[in-house]
Design an enzyme around this catalytic site. Structure first.
Site, PDB file in Angstrom:
ATOM      1  N   HIS A  12       0.817  -1.228   0.000  1.00 28.43           N
ATOM      2  CA  HIS A  12       0.000   0.000   0.000  1.00 28.43           C
ATOM      3  C   HIS A  12       0.846   1.271   0.000  1.00 28.43           C
ATOM      4  O   HIS A  12       1.940   1.308   0.547  1.00 28.43           O
ATOM      5  CB  HIS A  12      -0.893   0.025   1.249  1.00 28.43           C
ATOM      6  CG  HIS A  12      -1.798  -1.152   1.327  1.00 28.43           C
ATOM      7  ND1 HIS A  12      -2.372  -1.580   2.491  1.00 28.43           N
ATOM      8  CD2 HIS A  12      -2.235  -2.023   0.378  1.00 28.43           C
ATOM      9  CE1 HIS A  12      -3.104  -2.649   2.260  1.00 28.43           C
ATOM     10  NE2 HIS A  12      -3.052  -2.941   0.981  1.00 28.43           N
TER      11      HIS A  12
ATOM     12  N   LYS B  56       6.278   6.568   7.211  1.00 28.60           N
ATOM     13  CA  LYS B  56       5.781   5.654   8.242  1.00 28.60           C
ATOM     14  C   LYS B  56       6.942   5.172   9.098  1.00 28.60           C
ATOM     15  O   LYS B  56       8.051   5.008   8.613  1.00 28.60           O
ATOM     16  CB  LYS B  56       5.166   4.397   7.606  1.00 28.60           C
ATOM     17  CG  LYS B  56       3.962   4.636   6.743  1.00 28.60           C
ATOM     18  CD  LYS B  56       3.504   3.322   6.091  1.00 28.60           C
ATOM     19  CE  LYS B  56       2.390   3.606   5.107  1.00 28.60           C
ATOM     20  NZ  LYS B  56       2.005   2.420   4.341  1.00 28.60           N
TER      21      LYS B  56
ATOM     22  N   TYR C 194       2.004   1.329  13.757  1.00 23.39           N
ATOM     23  CA  TYR C 194       2.393   2.193  12.628  1.00 23.39           C
ATOM     24  C   TYR C 194       2.237   3.643  13.050  1.00 23.39           C
ATOM     25  O   TYR C 194       1.160   4.024  13.527  1.00 23.39           O
ATOM     26  CB  TYR C 194       1.392   2.082  11.488  1.00 23.39           C
ATOM     27  CG  TYR C 194       1.227   0.820  10.756  1.00 23.39           C
ATOM     28  CD1 TYR C 194       0.520  -0.244  11.281  1.00 23.39           C
ATOM     29  CD2 TYR C 194       1.714   0.716   9.465  1.00 23.39           C
ATOM     30  CE1 TYR C 194       0.304  -1.387  10.551  1.00 23.39           C
ATOM     31  CE2 TYR C 194       1.500  -0.422   8.726  1.00 23.39           C
ATOM     32  CZ  TYR C 194       0.784  -1.467   9.275  1.00 23.39           C
ATOM     33  OH  TYR C 194       0.550  -2.583   8.529  1.00 23.39           O
TER      34      TYR C 194
ATOM     35  N   LYS D 292      -9.059  -7.031  -1.691  1.00 21.04           N
ATOM     36  CA  LYS D 292      -8.550  -5.741  -2.193  1.00 21.04           C
ATOM     37  C   LYS D 292      -7.105  -5.892  -2.639  1.00 21.04           C
ATOM     38  O   LYS D 292      -6.733  -5.447  -3.722  1.00 21.04           O
ATOM     39  CB  LYS D 292      -8.652  -4.679  -1.087  1.00 21.04           C
ATOM     40  CG  LYS D 292      -8.089  -3.331  -1.477  1.00 21.04           C
ATOM     41  CD  LYS D 292      -8.190  -2.304  -0.365  1.00 21.04           C
ATOM     42  CE  LYS D 292      -7.089  -2.452   0.657  1.00 21.04           C
ATOM     43  NZ  LYS D 292      -7.028  -1.304   1.598  1.00 21.04           N
ATOM     44  N   ASP D 293      -6.289  -6.540  -1.836  1.00 19.81           N
ATOM     45  CA  ASP D 293      -4.863  -6.653  -2.161  1.00 19.81           C
ATOM     46  C   ASP D 293      -4.620  -7.625  -3.304  1.00 19.81           C
ATOM     47  O   ASP D 293      -3.625  -7.517  -4.016  1.00 19.81           O
ATOM     48  CB  ASP D 293      -4.067  -7.054  -0.924  1.00 19.81           C
ATOM     49  CG  ASP D 293      -3.937  -5.899   0.063  1.00 19.81           C
ATOM     50  OD1 ASP D 293      -3.565  -6.141   1.225  1.00 19.81           O
ATOM     51  OD2 ASP D 293      -4.223  -4.749  -0.337  1.00 19.81           O
TER      52      ASP D 293
HETATM   53  C1  LIG Z   1      -5.008   2.099   6.702  1.00 17.96           C
HETATM   54  C2  LIG Z   1      -6.365   2.402   7.285  1.00 17.96           C
HETATM   55  C3  LIG Z   1      -7.449   1.585   7.059  1.00 17.96           C
HETATM   56  N1  LIG Z   1      -8.646   1.916   7.589  1.00 17.96           N
HETATM   57  C4  LIG Z   1      -9.776   1.023   7.396  1.00 17.96           C
HETATM   58  C5  LIG Z   1     -10.053   0.597   5.968  1.00 17.96           C
HETATM   59  C6  LIG Z   1     -10.562  -0.807   6.117  1.00 17.96           C
HETATM   60  O1  LIG Z   1     -11.942  -0.768   6.370  1.00 17.96           O
HETATM   61  C7  LIG Z   1      -9.857  -1.322   7.348  1.00 17.96           C
HETATM   62  C8  LIG Z   1      -8.649  -2.173   7.015  1.00 17.96           C
HETATM   63  O2  LIG Z   1      -7.911  -1.469   6.042  1.00 17.96           O
HETATM   64  P1  LIG Z   1      -6.868  -2.230   5.163  1.00 17.96           P
HETATM   65  O3  LIG Z   1      -7.472  -3.528   4.688  1.00 17.96           O
HETATM   66  O4  LIG Z   1      -6.346  -1.270   4.127  1.00 17.96           O
HETATM   67  O5  LIG Z   1      -5.744  -2.546   6.234  1.00 17.96           O
HETATM   68  P2  LIG Z   1      -4.293  -3.139   5.884  1.00 17.96           P
HETATM   69  O6  LIG Z   1      -4.384  -4.075   4.727  1.00 17.96           O
HETATM   70  O7  LIG Z   1      -3.761  -3.607   7.165  1.00 17.96           O
HETATM   71  O8  LIG Z   1      -3.482  -1.884   5.402  1.00 17.96           O
HETATM   72  C9  LIG Z   1      -2.452  -1.309   6.197  1.00 17.96           C
HETATM   73  O9  LIG Z   1      -1.352  -2.153   6.097  1.00 17.96           O
HETATM   74  C10 LIG Z   1      -0.460  -1.843   5.047  1.00 17.96           C
HETATM   75  C11 LIG Z   1       0.646  -2.869   5.057  1.00 17.96           C
HETATM   76  C12 LIG Z   1       0.028  -0.452   5.206  1.00 17.96           C
HETATM   77  O10 LIG Z   1       1.209  -0.119   5.085  1.00 17.96           O
HETATM   78  C13 LIG Z   1      -0.962   0.580   5.447  1.00 17.96           C
HETATM   79  O11 LIG Z   1      -0.536   1.433   6.497  1.00 17.96           O
HETATM   80  C14 LIG Z   1      -2.316   0.127   5.742  1.00 17.96           C
HETATM   81  O12 LIG Z   1      -2.942   0.293   4.516  1.00 17.96           O
HETATM   82  O13 LIG Z   1      -9.436  -0.172   8.084  1.00 17.96           O
HETATM   83  C15 LIG Z   1      -8.839   3.039   8.347  1.00 17.96           C
HETATM   84  O14 LIG Z   1      -9.960   3.325   8.823  1.00 17.96           O
HETATM   85  N2  LIG Z   1      -7.777   3.862   8.574  1.00 17.96           N
HETATM   86  C16 LIG Z   1      -6.543   3.590   8.070  1.00 17.96           C
HETATM   87  O15 LIG Z   1      -5.597   4.370   8.311  1.00 17.96           O
END
Ligand SMILES: Cc1cn([C@H]2C[C@H](O)[C@@H](COP(=O)(O)OP(=O)(O)O[C@H]3O[C@H](C)C(=O)[C@H](O)[C@H]3O)O2)c(=O)[nH]c1=O
Length: 184
Positions: free
Chosen positions: A62, A72, A132, A167-168
């Site tokens: 991301h 970060k 983070y 998503k990923d």
């Molecule tokens: C990043 C983020 C996400 N969200 C919400 C969005 C989704 O509903 C849920 C999980 O999000 P996501 O699937 O994008 O989470 P990760 O896959 O762990 O993503 C994170 O992990 C990767 C490795 C990273 O480097 C980023 O900092 C961050 O994107 O939290 C939020 O509400 N606030 C936030 O700051």
């Protein structure tokens, strides 16, 4: 704190010091004055906690597009992860190069990832937890991503990937998209 360069300019390892006595341990995770060595005036807008249940899971890769680009600082609080940053900076001599580091709860090492990098990690243990610190608030509209298995980046993950979000899994490959890097 000690700072260690990596082959990607600006991407740094922060080695923290743990003070231990009969009560337990104390570590300083961030200090604006000491960290001026790698980034003067470093301040944080958002702090997140990520908990990953199963070994082998990958989160990432991301990044955020301008104007929401972010630096970060990553610290492992529990378990062990393989943490990876990919250089996406336009015109960088190491564009699309990646660097990985193992972070674990016992270790002193933290990862400082400047603006212009994609970030992701693989859990090497069950229940891996990461703290983070972000210099910009997350913005869903400015979020971008690259595939963890993109041959144009060729990240070597230590374990078979067991779990990844839909998503990923659906990010475009660099070669198939018009992605040409980001202004940090
Ligand atoms: C990043 C983020 C996400 N969200 C919400 C969005 C989704 O509903 C849920 C999980 O999000 P996501 O699937 O994008 O989470 P990760 O896959 O762990 O993503 C994170 O992990 C990767 C490795 C990273 O480097 C980023 O900092 C961050 O994107 O939290 C939020 O509400 N606030 C936030 O700051």
């Amino acid at each position: 704190m000690k700072f260690h360069a990596t082959p990607l300019a600006g991407l740094s390892l922060i080695e923290t010091t743990r003070v231990e006595d009969e009560r337990g341990q104390f570590s300083r995770l961030f200090c604006e004055v000491e960290c001026a060595t790698i980034r003067p005036g470093l301040h944080w807008s958002q702090i997140n906690l990520s908990r990953t249940y199963d070994k082998g899971t990958v989160r990432g890769m991301h990044f955020q597009y301008p104007p929401a680009t972010e630096a970060k600082l990553i610290r492992c609080l529990r378990g062990r992860v393989f943490d990876v940053a990919v250089d996406l900076r336009v015109e960088s001599p190491t564009y699309l190069h990646w660097h990985g580091v193992e972070l674990d709860e016992e270790g002193a090492i933290q990862f400082f990832i400047p603006e212009g990098f994609a970030h992701g990690f693989q859990a090497l243990t069950d229940d891996a937890q990461l703290l983070y610190l972000h210099t910009a608030a997350w913005n869903r509209e400015q979020e971008g991503g690259l595939r963890h298995d993109d041959p144009a980046i060729a990240i070597t993950w230590p374990l078979p990937v067991t779990r990844i979000s839909t998503k990923d899994r659906q990010w475009s490959l660099v070669k198939e998209s018009r992605f040409a890097g980001i202004q940090p």
